[in-house]
Scaffold this active site. Structure first.
Site, PDB file in Angstrom:
ATOM      1  N   SER A 133       1.250  -1.152  -0.004  1.00  0.00           N
ATOM      2  CA  SER A 133       0.462   0.208  -0.074  1.00  0.00           C
ATOM      3  C   SER A 133       1.235   0.983  -0.249  1.00  0.00           C
ATOM      4  CB  SER A 133      -0.943   0.121   1.076  1.00  0.00           C
ATOM      5  OG  SER A 133      -1.732   1.498   1.443  1.00  0.00           O
ATOM      6  N   TYR A 146      -1.913  -0.709  10.435  1.00  0.00           N
ATOM      7  CA  TYR A 146      -2.284  -0.933   9.144  1.00  0.00           C
ATOM      8  C   TYR A 146      -0.318  -0.056   8.509  1.00  0.00           C
ATOM      9  CZ  TYR A 146      -4.096  -1.207   4.127  1.00  0.00           C
ATOM     10  OH  TYR A 146      -3.442  -1.809   2.717  1.00  0.00           O
TER      11      TYR A 146
END
Length: 265
Positions: A133, A146
């Site tokens: 990501s 995250y």
């Protein structure tokens, strides 16, 4: 590049499903892995060729053994570590269970599965693809856990690439920005106040497969985030000021609390 045997984890929905569909369009054969057999069957039903369905939890030894058995039968050219979890909100709102499940899925599972499938990949001078990501470069407030997991996956990808190069195995790290999937619902309230831009999973998959087919080192979205990633690496203090300022915005604070409350409801 076509006719490869591609294993995609988390293939029942979201980016994983889109990656599988794009791989099928390119002429590859699929091994679809996920926890829910019904979702995998949905993905398989829209492919143009037969796919092997493996209902398995990548975080467990039994699940990885089932995957390894399927690979022993089918062979393997490309492993796509896509399965993942997402947690958002204030750090003090995260439970021990949130932490354990996210770390197990986003970090431990791709490391362990890659380890287990290395013999099959080495036979075909294959490729490991880790779906990370932009948050693995630009750590957003209220996405601390995250972001940490994606930073870890990026570090794993870099180290693994250097370790496996003499064995002819490539490693590609894919870093999409926020994507419109079911997981987006977990931070829906933050999207507007934090001015996030979201991509469709189909666009992410097409872009990712261009990098996978070229066996590129890494790939970032063809958008402003690519510039921000470069700026983060060169002048992180600029990104610090921009993102830290969000934590003083009443709308962002309220959104973070809203998502945290809704997740626990």
């Amino acid at each position: 590049m076509s006719g490869k045997i591609v294993l995609v984890t988390g293939a029942g929905s979201g980016i994983g499903q889109a990656l599988a569909l794009e791989a099928d369009r390119l002429g590859h054969r699929l091994i679809l892995v996920g926890r829910r057999e019904a979702s995998l069957s949905d993905t398989a039903s829209v492919l143009s060729r037969r796919a092997r369905i493996v209902p398995a939890d990548v975080t467990t030894p039994d699940g990885r053994n089932a995957i390894r058995d399927a690979v022993a039968d089918e062979g393997l050219d490309i492993l796509v570590n896509n399965a993942g979890r997402l947690a958002s909100g204030r750090l003090e709102g995260l439970s021990d269970r949130d932490l354990a499940e996210l770390v197990a899925t986003n970090i431990a599972a791709p490391v362990a599965l890659t380890r287990d499938l290395l013999p099959a990949l080495e036979k075909r001078r294959g490729q490991v693809v880790n779906i990370g990501s932009v948050f693995g470069d630009i750590a957003f407030p209220y996405f601390a856990l995250y972001s940490a997991s994606k930073f870890a996956l990026r570090g794993f990808s870099d180290a693994l690439r250097r370790e496996l190069a003499p064995r002819g195995i490539g490693v590609t790290y894919i870093a999409p920005r926020a994507t419109r999937t079911a997981a987006t619902e977990s931070f829906r309230a933050l999207i507007g106040p934090m001015a996030m831009s979201l991509d469709d999973p189909e666009a992410v998959a097409r872009h990712a497969w261009r990098a996978i087919s070229a066996r590129k080192r890494e790939q970032f979205p063809p958008s402003r985030e690519r510039f921000f990633v470069a700026l983060q690496r060169l002048r992180p203090q600029i990104i610090d000021r921009a993102l830290a300022g969000m934590t003083s915005d009443p709308a962002v604070i309220a959104a973070a609390r809203h998502d945290e409350t809704r997740e626990k409801a």
